[in-house]
Design a protein around this motif. Structure first.
Motif, PDB file in Angstrom:
ATOM      1  N   TRP A 151       0.826  -1.207   0.000  1.00 32.53           N
ATOM      2  CA  TRP A 151       0.000   0.000   0.000  1.00 32.53           C
ATOM      3  C   TRP A 151       0.862   1.258   0.000  1.00 32.53           C
ATOM      4  O   TRP A 151       0.506   2.266  -0.635  1.00 32.53           O
ATOM      5  N   GLN A 152       2.038   1.197   0.657  1.00 35.48           N
ATOM      6  CA  GLN A 152       2.910   2.368   0.656  1.00 35.48           C
ATOM      7  C   GLN A 152       3.570   2.567  -0.713  1.00 35.48           C
ATOM      8  O   GLN A 152       3.791   3.705  -1.143  1.00 35.48           O
ATOM      9  N   ALA A 153       3.880   1.473  -1.390  1.00 33.03           N
ATOM     10  CA  ALA A 153       4.410   1.597  -2.750  1.00 33.03           C
ATOM     11  C   ALA A 153       3.356   2.212  -3.674  1.00 33.03           C
ATOM     12  O   ALA A 153       3.680   3.067  -4.521  1.00 33.03           O
ATOM     13  N   LEU A 154       2.118   1.794  -3.514  1.00 35.25           N
ATOM     14  CA  LEU A 154       1.044   2.378  -4.313  1.00 35.25           C
ATOM     15  C   LEU A 154       0.876   3.864  -4.008  1.00 35.25           C
ATOM     16  O   LEU A 154       0.668   4.683  -4.908  1.00 35.25           O
ATOM     17  N   ARG A 155       0.975   4.218  -2.742  1.00 30.23           N
ATOM     18  CA  ARG A 155       0.828   5.626  -2.348  1.00 30.23           C
ATOM     19  C   ARG A 155       1.980   6.489  -2.863  1.00 30.23           C
ATOM     20  O   ARG A 155       1.764   7.591  -3.389  1.00 30.23           O
ATOM     21  N   ASP A 156       3.214   5.995  -2.681  1.00 32.79           N
ATOM     22  CA  ASP A 156       4.391   6.833  -2.898  1.00 32.79           C
ATOM     23  C   ASP A 156       4.963   6.758  -4.306  1.00 32.79           C
ATOM     24  O   ASP A 156       5.696   7.662  -4.723  1.00 32.79           O
ATOM     25  N   LEU A 157       4.647   5.681  -5.046  1.00 31.97           N
ATOM     26  CA  LEU A 157       5.304   5.466  -6.334  1.00 31.97           C
ATOM     27  C   LEU A 157       4.356   5.353  -7.514  1.00 31.97           C
ATOM     28  O   LEU A 157       4.796   5.191  -8.646  1.00 31.97           O
ATOM     29  N   THR A 158       3.051   5.390  -7.253  1.00 33.29           N
ATOM     30  CA  THR A 158       2.072   5.306  -8.344  1.00 33.29           C
ATOM     31  C   THR A 158       1.011   6.379  -8.143  1.00 33.29           C
ATOM     32  O   THR A 158       1.016   7.117  -7.168  1.00 33.29           O
ATOM     33  N   GLY A 159       0.079   6.443  -9.051  1.00 31.65           N
ATOM     34  CA  GLY A 159      -0.986   7.439  -8.969  1.00 31.65           C
ATOM     35  C   GLY A 159      -2.320   6.843  -8.567  1.00 31.65           C
ATOM     36  O   GLY A 159      -3.369   7.282  -9.044  1.00 31.65           O
ATOM     37  N   LEU A 160      -2.325   5.862  -7.687  1.00 31.76           N
ATOM     38  CA  LEU A 160      -3.571   5.204  -7.288  1.00 31.76           C
ATOM     39  C   LEU A 160      -4.510   6.198  -6.615  1.00 31.76           C
ATOM     40  O   LEU A 160      -4.080   7.062  -5.847  1.00 31.76           O
ATOM     41  N   SER A 161      -5.799   6.074  -6.886  1.00 31.76           N
ATOM     42  CA  SER A 161      -6.791   6.971  -6.301  1.00 31.76           C
ATOM     43  C   SER A 161      -6.886   6.768  -4.796  1.00 31.76           C
ATOM     44  O   SER A 161      -6.542   5.709  -4.262  1.00 31.76           O
TER      45      SER A 161
END
Length: 316
Positions: free
Chosen positions: A19-29
């Motif tokens: 979840w932190q990779a999604l938050r910090d490295l992608t543009g997930l809503s």
């Protein structure tokens, strides 16, 4: 590996990393991100640590852990915070309520509640960070703030040794306190007293003047272990943990990196493997419930995640 492959590898890791990779490295809503974060309390390392808590609020029967033992309330709560567990998730609230009701520092003032802290700067910094994160700031937080502000040394940092033993700051203690002060500021926002903000800035300046790892007198590295990147960090200082703090502070203030962190960034870049990932460091001494990161020398999801987000913040 290309960078996209490294991120995909991170997304296959424990929910706390994912979840932190999604938050910090992608543009997930934000909506999708909340659903991913919710998994930390019910799956993987987060859920496993929560399940190990006794009904009296303790983990391992210890508040802090003796002789290096990490099976304790202090280090479990810190790990849950670093996992980014949703503090409002029902399993997390049950765990924190148990700690509030049953856990005490028995060696301090007749048994202070856990979230009132202790006497050492590094302990109070960690407890303050946890108190802020889990929304249990109260009279205990004020007590810890007073102790920390009073204990700031002339050079701007902190040391867990009493003043009669040392008037020089420790990188370890200073970073523990800075994480606590920043956590408090993020929790209370505009209500943060000016002296708290000033103390944090002075402490950060202590590290910046030393490029986050150097002796101010000679420019040499203070301790070789500052290059040993470990997760969880416990009370132990290393350059990646420090950079992650400065990133969090910078993002909160809307600031980019201070140019004085450049040598520390170089140290982190130098550890990147040919496959684009970072290795796990040599773990700190002491017993643990279970390994949270990879074995030493193997590709580390936590070091890779934190390095990538720090470098991204730094403009890479």
């Amino acid at each position: 590996m290309e960078r996209t492959e490294v991120i995909e590898w991170l997304l296959e890791s424990d929910p706390s990393v994912r979840w932190q990779a999604l938050r910090d490295l992608t543009g997930l809503s934000a909506e999708a991100l909340a659903a991913e974060r919710a998994r930390v309390a019910t799956e993987g390392h987060g859920a496993n640590l929560l399940a190990l808590q006794a009904d009296d609020g303790y983990w391992g029967g210890e508040v802090y852990g003796v002789k290096g033992d990490r099976r304790s309330v202090m280090w479990t709560v810190q790990s849950l915070r670093r996992f980014g567990i949703d503090p409002d998730a029902a399993p997390a609230r049950v765990a924190i309520d148990r700690v509030r009701a049953g856990v005490h520092f028995d060696d301090v003032d007749g048994g202070l509640p856990f979230f009132s802290g202790e006497s050492e700067a590094c302990v109070n910094g960690g407890v303050l960070a946890a108190s802020a994160y889990f929304g249990v700031l109260g009279d205990g937080a004020q007590r810890m703030l007073e102790i920390l502000l009073e204990g700031q040394l002339d050079d701007g940092g902190w040391n867990c040794d009493p003043p009669e033993e040392s008037r020089r700051s420790s990188f370890d203690s200073t970073l523990c306190v800075l994480e606590g002060l920043l956590g408090y500021e993020l929790a209370v926002g505009d209500a943060t007293p000016a002296e708290v903000i000033a103390a944090r800035h002075r402490g950060e300046e202590y590290l910046l003047e030393r490029n986050l790892f150097r002796r101010k007198s000679t420019g040499g590295i203070v301790l070789e272990r500052y290059e040993n990147l470990i997760f969880p960090p416990y009370w132990v200082y290393d350059v990646l943990r420090s950079l992650d703090h400065f990133r969090a502070a910078g993002l909160a203030a809307g600031n980019g990196p201070d140019e004085r962190i450049a040598p520390a960034l170089d140290l982190v870049r130098a550890q990147r493997r040919d496959d684009g990932r970072w290795p796990a460091g040599d773990p700190w001494n002491g017993e643990v419930f279970f390994a949270i990161d990879a074995p030493a020398g193997q590709p580390s999801p936590w070091n890779t995640l934190r390095s990538l987000r720090v470098l991204r913040w730094a403009g890479e």
